[in-house]
Write a protein that holds these residues in place. Structure first.
Motif, PDB file in Angstrom:
ATOM      1  N   LYS A 191      25.467-106.113  69.904  1.00  0.00           N
ATOM      2  CA  LYS A 191      24.721-107.352  70.164  1.00  0.00           C
ATOM      3  C   LYS A 191      25.427-108.193  71.217  1.00  0.00           C
ATOM      4  N   GLY A 192      24.644-108.689  72.157  1.00  0.00           N
ATOM      5  CA  GLY A 192      25.204-109.502  73.221  1.00  0.00           C
ATOM      6  C   GLY A 192      25.733-108.712  74.400  1.00  0.00           C
ATOM      7  N   ARG A 193      25.847-107.402  74.252  1.00  0.00           N
ATOM      8  CA  ARG A 193      26.360-106.563  75.332  1.00  0.00           C
ATOM      9  C   ARG A 193      25.317-105.565  75.832  1.00  0.00           C
TER      10      ARG A 193
ATOM     11  N   TYR B 287      14.851 -97.970  78.329  1.00  0.00           N
ATOM     12  CA  TYR B 287      16.110 -98.179  79.018  1.00  0.00           C
ATOM     13  C   TYR B 287      17.122 -98.812  78.065  1.00  0.00           C
ATOM     14  N   LEU B 288      18.384 -98.548  78.331  1.00  0.00           N
ATOM     15  CA  LEU B 288      19.462 -99.209  77.606  1.00  0.00           C
ATOM     16  C   LEU B 288      20.482 -99.669  78.630  1.00  0.00           C
ATOM     17  N   GLN B 289      20.509-100.975  78.869  1.00  0.00           N
ATOM     18  CA  GLN B 289      21.498-101.556  79.762  1.00  0.00           C
ATOM     19  C   GLN B 289      22.734-101.883  78.939  1.00  0.00           C
ATOM     20  N   MET B 290      23.855-101.286  79.305  1.00  0.00           N
ATOM     21  CA  MET B 290      25.089-101.460  78.551  1.00  0.00           C
ATOM     22  C   MET B 290      26.107-102.177  79.429  1.00  0.00           C
ATOM     23  N   ASN B 291      26.478-103.376  79.021  1.00  0.00           N
ATOM     24  CA  ASN B 291      27.464-104.169  79.747  1.00  0.00           C
ATOM     25  C   ASN B 291      28.710-104.364  78.894  1.00  0.00           C
ATOM     26  N   SER B 292      29.775-104.784  79.533  1.00  0.00           N
ATOM     27  CA  SER B 292      31.048-105.052  78.830  1.00  0.00           C
ATOM     28  C   SER B 292      31.429-103.883  77.923  1.00  0.00           C
ATOM     29  N   LEU B 293      31.350-102.705  78.478  1.00  0.00           N
ATOM     30  CA  LEU B 293      31.602-101.511  77.676  1.00  0.00           C
ATOM     31  C   LEU B 293      33.041-101.450  77.184  1.00  0.00           C
ATOM     32  N   LYS B 294      33.190-100.907  75.986  1.00  0.00           N
ATOM     33  CA  LYS B 294      34.491-100.783  75.332  1.00  0.00           C
ATOM     34  C   LYS B 294      34.775 -99.299  75.060  1.00  0.00           C
TER      35      LYS B 294
END
Length: 122
Positions: A63-65, A78-85
């Motif tokens: 959530k939030g990322r 689509y799946l936009q993935m940001n701030s990946l860990k």
């Protein structure tokens, strides 16, 4: 109904990736579109799902990322993935559910894509 996923790869922590998954094969109506993932040695888990009415649910861990979206005209999610860990590293699978229409009947379907590897590492 066949699904084809694209967009996995190797990215550094804090980076971004965008996954996509398109459906093909016959006449169908898609209700829910989702993404799941499975890390080595772990169970497959739901990442995000979007229903035909636009209702969206995310796993707490993303959530939030991550942002899920759909293009109904293109039968694509689509799946936009940001701030990946690093803990996001997994094989990501798309999953569609809906109804497929044949000449004289209709049937529910639940299809999975082939999986795309996402690796988050420095």
């Amino acid at each position: 109904v066949q699904l084809q996923a694209f967009g996995g790869g190797l990215v550094q922590p804090g980076g971004s990736l965008r996954l996509s998954c398109a459906a093909s094969g016959g006449i169908f109506r898609i209700n829910a579109m989702g993404w799941h993932r499975q890390a080595p040695g772990k169970r497959r888990e739901l990442v995000a799902v979007i229903a035909s009415g636009g209702i969206i649910n995310y796993a707490d861990s993303v959530k939030g990322r991550f942002t899920i979206s759909r293009d109904n005209a293109e039968n694509t999610v689509y799946l936009q993935m940001n701030s990946l860990k690093p803990e996001d590293t997994a094989v990501y699978y798309c999953n569609f559910g809906g109804i497929v229409y044949y000449s004289d009947y209709a049937s529910h379907f639940d299809s999975w894509g082939q999986g795309t590897q996402v690796t988050v590492s420095s």
